[in-house]
Design a protein around this motif. Structure first.
Motif, PDB file in Angstrom:
ATOM      1  N   VAL A  48       0.845  -1.192   0.000  1.00  0.00           N
ATOM      2  CA  VAL A  48       0.000   0.000   0.000  1.00  0.00           C
ATOM      3  C   VAL A  48       0.881   1.243   0.000  1.00  0.00           C
ATOM      4  O   VAL A  48       1.799   1.376   0.815  1.00  0.00           O
ATOM      5  N   LYS A  49       0.578   2.176  -0.912  1.00  0.00           N
ATOM      6  CA  LYS A  49       1.343   3.407  -1.044  1.00  0.00           C
ATOM      7  C   LYS A  49       0.457   4.616  -0.769  1.00  0.00           C
ATOM      8  O   LYS A  49      -0.760   4.503  -0.672  1.00  0.00           O
ATOM      9  N   LYS A  50       1.098   5.757  -0.678  1.00  0.00           N
ATOM     10  CA  LYS A  50       0.366   7.002  -0.468  1.00  0.00           C
ATOM     11  C   LYS A  50      -0.670   7.188  -1.570  1.00  0.00           C
ATOM     12  O   LYS A  50      -0.367   7.041  -2.753  1.00  0.00           O
ATOM     13  N   GLY A  51      -1.905   7.485  -1.164  1.00  0.00           N
ATOM     14  CA  GLY A  51      -2.993   7.701  -2.114  1.00  0.00           C
ATOM     15  C   GLY A  51      -3.777   6.461  -2.463  1.00  0.00           C
ATOM     16  O   GLY A  51      -4.865   6.565  -3.053  1.00  0.00           O
ATOM     17  N   ASP A  52      -3.254   5.266  -2.126  1.00  0.00           N
ATOM     18  CA  ASP A  52      -4.000   4.029  -2.414  1.00  0.00           C
ATOM     19  C   ASP A  52      -5.249   3.948  -1.556  1.00  0.00           C
ATOM     20  O   ASP A  52      -5.253   4.345  -0.387  1.00  0.00           O
ATOM     21  N   ARG A  53      -6.326   3.395  -2.133  1.00  0.00           N
ATOM     22  CA  ARG A  53      -7.580   3.226  -1.407  1.00  0.00           C
ATOM     23  C   ARG A  53      -7.694   1.806  -0.869  1.00  0.00           C
ATOM     24  O   ARG A  53      -7.383   0.833  -1.573  1.00  0.00           O
ATOM     25  N   VAL A  54      -8.152   1.697   0.381  1.00  0.00           N
ATOM     26  CA  VAL A  54      -8.370   0.404   1.028  1.00  0.00           C
ATOM     27  C   VAL A  54      -9.770   0.397   1.622  1.00  0.00           C
ATOM     28  O   VAL A  54     -10.114   1.288   2.410  1.00  0.00           O
ATOM     29  N   CYS A  55     -10.580  -0.590   1.242  1.00  0.00           N
ATOM     30  CA  CYS A  55     -11.951  -0.688   1.750  1.00  0.00           C
ATOM     31  C   CYS A  55     -11.984  -1.401   3.097  1.00  0.00           C
ATOM     32  O   CYS A  55     -11.265  -2.376   3.315  1.00  0.00           O
ATOM     33  N   PHE A  56     -12.825  -0.903   4.001  1.00  0.00           N
ATOM     34  CA  PHE A  56     -13.110  -1.560   5.273  1.00  0.00           C
ATOM     35  C   PHE A  56     -14.583  -1.956   5.287  1.00  0.00           C
ATOM     36  O   PHE A  56     -15.455  -1.111   5.054  1.00  0.00           O
ATOM     37  N   PHE A  57     -14.840  -3.232   5.591  1.00  0.00           N
ATOM     38  CA  PHE A  57     -16.213  -3.749   5.687  1.00  0.00           C
ATOM     39  C   PHE A  57     -16.314  -4.413   7.054  1.00  0.00           C
ATOM     40  O   PHE A  57     -16.276  -5.631   7.173  1.00  0.00           O
ATOM     41  N   LEU A  58     -16.416  -3.572   8.098  1.00  0.00           N
ATOM     42  CA  LEU A  58     -16.256  -4.039   9.470  1.00  0.00           C
ATOM     43  C   LEU A  58     -17.309  -3.443  10.398  1.00  0.00           C
ATOM     44  O   LEU A  58     -17.717  -2.290  10.228  1.00  0.00           O
ATOM     45  N   PRO A  59     -17.699  -4.190  11.430  1.00  0.00           N
ATOM     46  CA  PRO A  59     -18.464  -3.592  12.522  1.00  0.00           C
ATOM     47  C   PRO A  59     -17.530  -2.785  13.416  1.00  0.00           C
ATOM     48  O   PRO A  59     -16.302  -2.805  13.229  1.00  0.00           O
ATOM     49  N   ASN A  60     -18.077  -2.096  14.387  1.00  0.00           N
ATOM     50  CA  ASN A  60     -17.243  -1.355  15.337  1.00  0.00           C
ATOM     51  C   ASN A  60     -16.318  -2.304  16.089  1.00  0.00           C
ATOM     52  O   ASN A  60     -16.768  -3.307  16.653  1.00  0.00           O
ATOM     53  N   CYS A  61     -15.044  -1.967  16.113  1.00  0.00           N
ATOM     54  CA  CYS A  61     -14.049  -2.774  16.822  1.00  0.00           C
ATOM     55  C   CYS A  61     -12.755  -1.963  16.875  1.00  0.00           C
ATOM     56  O   CYS A  61     -12.564  -1.033  16.082  1.00  0.00           O
TER      57      CYS A  61
END
Length: 525
Positions: A48-61
């Protein structure tokens, strides 16, 4: 200042102070920052580099926060996904954001599995929770445990992109709101300053991290004040006060129907047995309900106004005059050296006289950077550095703002924005449906209910519950209509546009002579 600088400055001040309470975990500022560094190193090891997008599909934790801030520290971009979303909504966000990695909880993995063949850019699946036996995924917990807790230097500016949060659109799919480091820091101070959050406070949230409220007001609010954050997975009316007492919370946030639901719990001798001094939320309450809640629970309830596109909007004075049904005054942060400008304008962007309804326009450094990959809409919404919100309001002689209506065709349900067009698109895709119109109708819980008017194709029949099931498989539960009314025709203009205002004005009782899902006992989740 960027988020890394804020985190590390607060850690240096309070290394052994508990920042995060979650379940039975108590995590100090130092431990919190080290776990963030571990998450940052995990993402770096995955390329992962600067500007890359990463999706989170998570409940609160806690891992949500480690991951979000870990990405922020290396200049990467969080893309949160609503955990109520189904395949179509999730697929759209993953593809539109061009994310190569998704961090998903094991309870939601089936949704991701169903879209893998239709998300060609998605290469890596990080899994949180119990092992599903999928060899193609990487355990996020194991990766964190093996990662170093120190982080090398990174090049980050306060105007760098930090997050893209998708919010319901009115003319198509969700729009990706681009938020910078500065957006979130101002958002946090814009909560902690007017709410008078001190280091000894404990800010409680049961709202989801995939929305701006829990991230900006609760998390960044606690962080900017050097206070503590209490996180629970979701709102539960039956557990709410026990959780508040257990964690010794002093401040909490609410949205939509939460207070109405809380107010309907049986009165108890324990109603005032807590340490909460203030609570913030929307919408503004009427005076009678506000006085009842404050008398019953001994809490000062403060209303305001906010939207995803701007991190600094309106709030009632905590210690000053709180006018009935008012959204308050523009939030100001004196130490930041700028004025938060908010006005009410007409269709030609001219400020209207006090007492006249117009559109809310906002100008401050916490306005979004724009809509991701949509420069035309960005230009339409941000004009001469003024964000045009699409919400209608009026201002009184004292400068207090009062909500009038939504200019945008958005339904507000269960604290969520629902695009009528999105629901109509799903309904119209049913093979037996010719056309539909979806509107918001009044709910007993302050927000709206979703009602669909449906025209079937010639010689077709369709049970309302079958249409509900069709929607359930394709939409988040809060978008599925409660009411369905089959019609032979819909009111239209000469240019064949549906006149929704006529549908809204037809009946004082929206459930009269139509299908009401609530009366069937059918469960959406």
């Amino acid at each position: 200042m960027n988020i890394r600088e804020l985190l590390e400055a607060q850690t240096d001040k309070n290394p052994d102070k508990v920042f995060l309470y979650f379940d039975e975990q108590e995590i100090t500022y130092k431990g919190f920052n080290e776990n963030i560094n571990k998450a940052a190193n995990v993402f770096l090891s995955l390329g992962v580099k600067k500007g890359d997008r990463v999706c989170f599909f998570l409940p609160n934790c806690p891992e949500y926060l480690y991951g979000w801030f870990g990405l922020a520290k290396i200049g990467a971009v969080l893309v949160p996904i609503n955990t109520n979303y189904k395949t179509e909504e999730t697929k759209y966000i993953v593809n539109h954001s061009e994310a190569h990695i998704i961090l998903v909880h094991s309870s939601l993995k089936d949704v991701v599995d169903k879209i893998r063949s239709e998300t060609p850019l998605l290469k890596t699946l990080l899994l949180l929770g119990e092992d599903t036996g999928d060899r193609a995924s990487i355990s996020f917990e194991n990766a964190l445990q093996g990662a170093p807790s120190d982080l090398g230097p990174t090049d980050i500016d306060e105007d760098d992109l930090c997050e893209i949060m998708y919010t319901s659109g009115t003319t198509g799919p969700s729009k990706g709101v681009m938020m910078t480091h500065r957006y979130w820091i101002i958002n946090g101070y814009g909560y902690s300053y007017p709410m008078d959050v001190k280091p000894e406070d404990r800010v409680f949230t049961c709202l989801p991290f995939f929305h701006a409220n829990a991230q900006g007001y609760s998390t960044m609010g606690a962080l900017t004040a050097g206070a503590s954050l209490i996180v629970v997975e979701r709102f539960s009316a039956s557990k709410f006060w026990d959780q508040i007492r257990h964690y010794k919370a002093t401040v909490f946030n609410y949205i939509g129907a939460m207070l109405t639901i809380i107010s309907k719990q049986p009165e108890s001798d324990k109603d005032r047995e807590h340490r909460v001094r203030a609570a913030y939320g929307t919408p503004a309450m009427d005076k009678k309900f506000e006085e009842y809640m404050e008398r019953r629970f001994g809490i000062t309830f403060v209303s305001g106004y906010g939207l995803t596109e701007c991190g600094l909007c309106l709030i009632q004075p905590l210690y000053g005059l709180r006018k009935e049904k008012s959204m308050g005054l523009p939030k100001q942060i004196p130490s930041f050296g700028f004025v938060n400008e908010i006005k009410v304008v007409d269709e030609n962007d001219r400020e209207v006289p006090r007492g006249t309804v117009g559109e809310i326009a906002i100008k401050n450094p916490a306005v979004m950077k724009g809509y991701y990959k949509d420069p035309e809409l960005t230009k339409k919404v941000i004009r001469d550095n003024w964000l045009h919100t699409g919400d209608q309001a009026w201002m009184d002689e004292d400068g207090y703002f009062f909500f009038a209506d939504r200019k945008k065709d958005v339904i507000r349900r269960r604290g969520e924005n629902v695009s009528s067009l999105e629901v109509e698109t799903v309904i119209n895709a049913h093979p037996k449906v010719l056309e539909s119109a979806v509107i918001g109708v009044p709910s007993e819980f302050q927000d709206d209910e979703v009602k669909a008017f449906v025209i079937l194709r010639p010689r077709e029949t369709l049970e309302p519950l079958d249409l509900i099931k069709w929607c359930k498989d394709r939409l988040a539960y809060f978008k599925v209509p409660r009411f369905i009314e089959f019609r032979e025709e819909l009111p239209k203009t000469p240019t064949h546009r549906i006149q929704k205002y006529k549908l809204k004005g037809e009946k004082s009782d929206p459930g009269k002579d139509c299908f009401d899902l609530q009366k069937t006992g059918f469960k959406l989740r």
